[in-house]
Design a protein around this motif. Structure first.
Motif, PDB file in Angstrom:
ATOM      1  N   GLU A   3     -44.735  20.941 -21.385  1.00 19.12           N
ATOM      2  CA  GLU A   3     -44.860  19.699 -20.625  1.00 19.12           C
ATOM      3  C   GLU A   3     -43.538  18.942 -20.531  1.00 19.12           C
ATOM      4  N   GLY A   4     -42.768  18.941 -21.638  1.00 18.38           N
ATOM      5  CA  GLY A   4     -41.490  18.238 -21.632  1.00 18.38           C
ATOM      6  C   GLY A   4     -40.522  18.847 -20.626  1.00 18.38           C
ATOM      7  N   THR A   5     -40.443  20.167 -20.607  1.00 17.56           N
ATOM      8  CA  THR A   5     -39.574  20.862 -19.661  1.00 17.56           C
ATOM      9  C   THR A   5     -39.997  20.592 -18.219  1.00 17.56           C
ATOM     10  N   ASN A 131     -35.984  20.277 -25.055  1.00 15.13           N
ATOM     11  CA  ASN A 131     -37.388  20.661 -24.897  1.00 15.13           C
ATOM     12  C   ASN A 131     -37.636  22.165 -25.018  1.00 15.13           C
ATOM     13  N   GLY A 132     -36.601  22.918 -25.421  1.00 15.48           N
ATOM     14  CA  GLY A 132     -36.781  24.333 -25.712  1.00 15.48           C
ATOM     15  C   GLY A 132     -36.814  25.253 -24.511  1.00 15.48           C
ATOM     16  N   GLY A 137     -36.700  31.378 -22.894  1.00 15.02           N
ATOM     17  CA  GLY A 137     -36.269  32.383 -21.925  1.00 15.02           C
ATOM     18  C   GLY A 137     -35.965  31.836 -20.552  1.00 15.02           C
ATOM     19  N   GLY A 138     -35.925  30.519 -20.405  1.00 15.68           N
ATOM     20  CA  GLY A 138     -35.620  29.928 -19.108  1.00 15.68           C
ATOM     21  C   GLY A 138     -34.157  30.117 -18.736  1.00 15.68           C
ATOM     22  N   ARG A 139     -33.868  30.246 -17.452  1.00 15.21           N
ATOM     23  CA  ARG A 139     -32.504  30.459 -16.967  1.00 15.21           C
ATOM     24  C   ARG A 139     -32.033  29.229 -16.196  1.00 15.21           C
ATOM     25  N   THR A 196     -32.445  12.308 -23.010  1.00 12.97           N
ATOM     26  CA  THR A 196     -33.163  13.112 -23.997  1.00 12.97           C
ATOM     27  C   THR A 196     -32.250  14.235 -24.481  1.00 12.97           C
ATOM     28  N   GLY A 197     -32.186  14.411 -25.790  1.00  7.39           N
ATOM     29  CA  GLY A 197     -31.338  15.459 -26.348  1.00  7.39           C
ATOM     30  C   GLY A 197     -29.877  15.056 -26.421  1.00  7.39           C
TER      31      GLY A 197
END
Length: 416
Positions: A3-5, A131-132, A137-139, A196-197
């Protein structure tokens, strides 16, 4: 996708949509606007050079704002500054003004855009990492490519609307629309955007912070060999890209045979926007053809120079339209790859700073190159100015080749 992403990407795309829509109302007619105000080609592109000079002067100070007061604050200040500068441009058009006033207003526009350069991309990457996204595996190419698609849609709608509205009313109305949508962009960012981050480092001495940021920009930008070679392509690409886009407006009207067919100028910007959409969709498929990001950058530079040269050699309306489409497609496909390569090589703490410094290099080149190309258009005509643009673009090739030779892990197309 958690959800964060999803929330971060949605906010990023909404902000891109509103900002690009606001900006693009005038992209199809800006050169015509300046010429209608009584400026020559040389003066019009010198005014654009003051815009990019403003970006050079203010890039590092606004990078300090992004790093010390937050990326959100930088975005908000950018929307306010751009709205004020846009209204000032409109005032100068209504009341004929000396060139120095256009130069000052253009530099203020440059200040507005420096608040965005680096800060928005840095905000996105930091928030996605927090948010990971990359761990899942996101690009990054995929996110930047979606951004290009959204920008293309916004540019398509805004540039067509701007051209049609200008033809139905006058060249000033699109500037009013731009200011109104910038206000809407401010309200949206104020409500949705959060750092964020990333924790802003609030220094007590701004001048010392500027010196620190400049040192870090050089150390982590030009001091980092793989980053250095890609950044050194920016001065050549920066001025050529801006000139090629904005000179296309009067060039197409000249080829069309009607200097007041403003809708044709808007159509030119719309074609580039459509090419951006297609280029964004093309990015995920580049992995099937290219294994390395730097090879994409090298090939893109070669294709860009070739397209610009042919535009100059074949001054035919429909031929130029076709080549403009291919040029826009190439640009939209290469840009997300370049963004991902640089982001993968820069640490979070220096990300906004180094990306802003990269933009500064591009603006420095544009500040020098645009008046030269504008003078070439005045003296030899638009076709010759595009041939000169192609020659300047080829000067980036040695740096692209040096980047290819570095063979960093970030160069792999299957990397995030």
């Amino acid at each position: 996708m958690n959800e964060g992403t999803r929330r971060v990407q949605t906010t990023y795309l909404i902000l891109l949509l509103l900002h690009t829509l606001a900006a693009s109302f005038i992209w199809g007619i800006n050169t015509l606007f300046l010429l209608d105000a009584g400026l020559s080609n040389t003066q019009a592109f010198t005014a654009n050079a003051f815009f990019t000079a403003g970006m050079v002067i203010f890039e590092v100070p606004t990078g300090v704002v992004a790093d010390t007061r937050g990326r959100r604050m930088s975005y908000l200040l950018g929307t306010v500054t751009l709205a004020i500068a846009t209204l000032l441009y409109l005032l100068l058009w209504w009341r004929p003004a000396p060139f120095w006033a256009w130069a000052a207003a253009s530099a203020l526009l440059g200040l507005g855009f420096t608040f965005f350069s680096g800060a928005v991309d840095a905000w996105l990457v930091d928030a996605l990492t927090f948010n990971g996204y990359t761990k899942e595996g996101g690009r990054l190419e995929d996110v930047f490519a979606r951004g290009k698609i959204v920008e293309g849609v916004a540019m398509l709608g805004g540039s067509v609307a701007g051209g049609l509205i200008a033809q139905a009313t006058n060249l000033g109305v699109p500037y009013l629309l731009r200011a109104a949508f910038l206000v809407l962009s401010f309200v949206t960012a104020f409500a949705l955007m959060r750092d964020t981050g990333f924790t802003p480092h609030r220094g007590k001495q701004p001048l010392e912070e500027i010196k620190n940021v400049l040192r870090e920009s050089i150390a982590h930008g030009l001091g980092n060999r793989p980053v250095r070679w890609v950044m050194l392509t920016a001065p050549f690409a920066g001025g050529v890209t801006i000139f090629a886009f904005y000179a296309m407006q009067p060039y197409l009207l000249e080829l069309w045979g009607n200097e007041r067919a403003y809708a044709i100028a808007g159509l030119a910007a719309a074609i580039v926007a459509g090419a951006q959409i297609a280029g964004g969709l093309l990015v995920p498929h580049l992995r099937r053809v290219f294994s390395r990001r730097t090879i994409v950058l090298l090939c893109g530079t070669i294709v860009s120079a070739a397209m610009l040269a042919i535009i100059g050699l074949r001054p035919s309306f429909w031929v130029v339209i076709a080549l403009l489409s291919l040029w826009g497609l190439m640009f939209a496909a290469v840009t997300p790859v370049r963004q991902s390569y640089l982001n993968a090589l820069i640490e979070s703490k220096q990300r906004a700073t180094v990306l802003s410094f990269d933009s500064l290099l591009g603006s420095s080149g544009a500040a020098v190159i645009q008046p030269v190309l504008g003078k070439a258009a005045d003296v030899w005509g638009y076709p010759a100015s595009y041939l000169v643009s192609a020659a300047i673009q080829t000067l980036a090739l040695p740096f692209c080749w040096l980047a290819v030779r570095e063979r960093t892990t970030a160069d792999a197309m299957n990397d995030t």
